[in-house]
Every structure is written in structure tokens, then in C-alpha cells.
Scaffold this motif. Sequence first.
Motif, PDB file in Angstrom:
ATOM      1  N   MET A  14       0.880  -1.310   0.192  1.00 24.72           N
ATOM      2  CA  MET A  14       0.125  -0.076  -0.042  1.00 24.72           C
ATOM      3  C   MET A  14       0.949   1.080   0.027  1.00 24.72           C
ATOM      4  SD  MET A  14      -3.223  -1.056   2.349  1.00 24.72           S
ATOM      5  CE  MET A  14      -2.298  -1.854   3.677  1.00 24.72           C
ATOM      6  N   PHE A  15       2.087   1.326   0.609  1.00 26.49           N
ATOM      7  CA  PHE A  15       2.913   2.384   0.568  1.00 26.49           C
ATOM      8  C   PHE A  15       4.430   1.973   0.417  1.00 26.49           C
ATOM      9  CE2 PHE A  15      -0.768   4.189   3.284  1.00 26.49           C
ATOM     10  CZ  PHE A  15      -1.006   5.252   2.510  1.00 26.49           C
ATOM     11  N   GLU A  16       5.176   2.894  -0.096  1.00 25.08           N
ATOM     12  CA  GLU A  16       6.543   2.408  -0.247  1.00 25.08           C
ATOM     13  C   GLU A  16       7.204   3.117   0.821  1.00 25.08           C
ATOM     14  OE1 GLU A  16       8.303   0.560  -2.216  1.00 25.08           O
ATOM     15  OE2 GLU A  16       6.986   0.208  -4.091  1.00 25.08           O
ATOM     16  N   ARG A  17       6.649   4.240   1.352  1.00 24.36           N
ATOM     17  CA  ARG A  17       7.359   5.035   2.439  1.00 24.36           C
ATOM     18  C   ARG A  17       6.273   4.895   3.573  1.00 24.36           C
ATOM     19  NH1 ARG A  17      10.276   9.844  -0.573  1.00 24.36           N
ATOM     20  NH2 ARG A  17      11.834   8.619  -1.685  1.00 24.36           N
ATOM     21  N   ARG A  18       5.955   4.033   4.331  1.00 21.32           N
ATOM     22  CA  ARG A  18       4.964   3.908   5.251  1.00 21.32           C
ATOM     23  C   ARG A  18       5.030   5.148   6.325  1.00 21.32           C
ATOM     24  NH1 ARG A  18       7.382  -0.662   3.935  1.00 21.32           N
ATOM     25  NH2 ARG A  18       6.358  -2.452   2.895  1.00 21.32           N
ATOM     26  N   MET A  19       6.328   5.283   6.826  1.00 20.83           N
ATOM     27  CA  MET A  19       6.411   6.222   7.713  1.00 20.83           C
ATOM     28  C   MET A  19       6.069   7.708   7.253  1.00 20.83           C
ATOM     29  SD  MET A  19       7.141   6.456  11.395  1.00 20.83           S
ATOM     30  CE  MET A  19       7.697   4.834  11.290  1.00 20.83           C
ATOM     31  N   HIS A  20       6.345   7.967   6.093  1.00 22.95           N
ATOM     32  CA  HIS A  20       6.167   9.122   5.729  1.00 22.95           C
ATOM     33  C   HIS A  20       4.520   9.364   5.635  1.00 22.95           C
ATOM     34  CE1 HIS A  20      10.117   9.242   4.254  1.00 22.95           C
ATOM     35  NE2 HIS A  20      10.047  10.337   4.141  1.00 22.95           N
ATOM     36  N   ALA A  21       3.818   8.474   5.015  1.00 21.90           N
ATOM     37  CA  ALA A  21       2.238   8.271   5.057  1.00 21.90           C
ATOM     38  C   ALA A  21       1.829   8.417   6.385  1.00 21.90           C
ATOM     39  CB  ALA A  21       2.125   6.991   4.193  1.00 21.90           C
TER      40      ALA A  21
END
Length: 242
Positions: A14-21
Amino acid sequence: MTIVNRIEEVRHRMFERRMHALIVGAALLAVALILGIIIAVDPSASAVQGIDDWWMRQMIAIRTPALTRIAKGMSMLGSVVVTLPLRIVVSLVLAWHRRWLQLGAFLGAVITSELCIGPLKALVDRPRPPNPMIATTGASFPSGHAIAGAVSAFGLVVVLWPASSRRLTAIGCAAAFAGLMAISRTYLAAHWLTDTIAGVCIGTGLALMWPAALEIARERQGRRVALGADPPPSSRVVEEVP
């Protein structure tokens, strides 16, 4: 984990950059919280009321029969009559394809967004704009339609489109839909502008935070399982010594 399973996991990430999301989602919720506090201090004449009054005058000035029909159509799209069947269908599709993480993220975002509407309206207790063009119930802040539109639109994009550059078009469509929903509610004088801004922030924030948090949790769980199943070489040497 087999190669096929790994490919499937990457394909439906679902996200490549989970922490950013996660951070973006939290920031959006913080914006909604700040607006709620500002308005709750004086619901009838808050510090942002001047901006809301100005925006309402602009909406009244551009009213036409055609725009009114469009706005009322958007209002219908954001109602439970439309959103509930859509959410049920999406949930069933995800369950059918055994996308449990995506299903959990979608249901988590949708359920928490619905649960926060009533309590927030009761806490802030902001009066509605005068002379609404459609029937309204309850307090004005936040906009339930804006929340529902944003969490549904962005939630669908996140759980149905794998993380890639090709998802940008879908994200743009989701943003346009959420924006139009918010504007339509102010056009119809059902909500003040800041009601809808907070609603979009809440819906979008939850649609980002739930999948990001679940993917981070799954990744950490996977690391713990991998460490437990495959101990360091030094540990294996010690165990093999008679």
C-alpha cells in the motif's frame, strides 16, 4: 516465504514509504484538531468565522441552477445510501481475494471516521450556516459528507491500487472528488468552509494512517518471525557442539 508470495506482497504494497504516510496522516488529523479547538472556544463567532463568512458570500454569488444540481448530486454521492453499499462491495472484494491487510486498513479507516463524527459534532456544537439549500441535522463541525468522501476516495485508492507511480492519477482523482464534495457542502450552505476542511483532513488522515500503521506492524512482525526462525550462525555453531 516463497518467491511467488514475495512478488504478491510487493505488488499489493500500500505504501513504499510507510512512515512518511503515517506522519502526513497524523499532520492532517492535527490540523483538524486545531480547527476544532479554535471553533469550540466560541462556536458562534470563532477566530476563523471571518474566512468562513467570506467564502460563503462567494458561494452564494456563483449559484446557478446547473451548479445547484451538481452540488445536490455530490451531496447524494456522499450520503449513506451510496457510501454504505460501496464500502460493503469493496470489503467483500478484498475478502474474496484474501487481502486481509488491505481489508483491515479499509475497515479501520472507515469505522473510526464514522465513530468520530457524532462525538466531534457534540463537543464543538457549531451552528449551521443560515438558509441551507438542503435538509440538515446536527451540528456543523465537522462535515460528515467531507469525512465520508475523503476516507472513501483515498481509502479505495490505497487498498486497490498498489504503491507505484501509476497510482498518481488515481490519487489525483481522489483528491478532486474530496475537494468537490467539500465545496459542494459549502455551496449548499450545509457547512462552513472550515467544517469541510476539517472533514477532509480527518478522512484523508485516517485513510493514510491505518494502512501505513498496519504495514509497519506487519513488517516488524515479519522481522521478529524471521529472526526466531533463522538464528545467527554463531548460535547454530554453539548448538551443534556436543
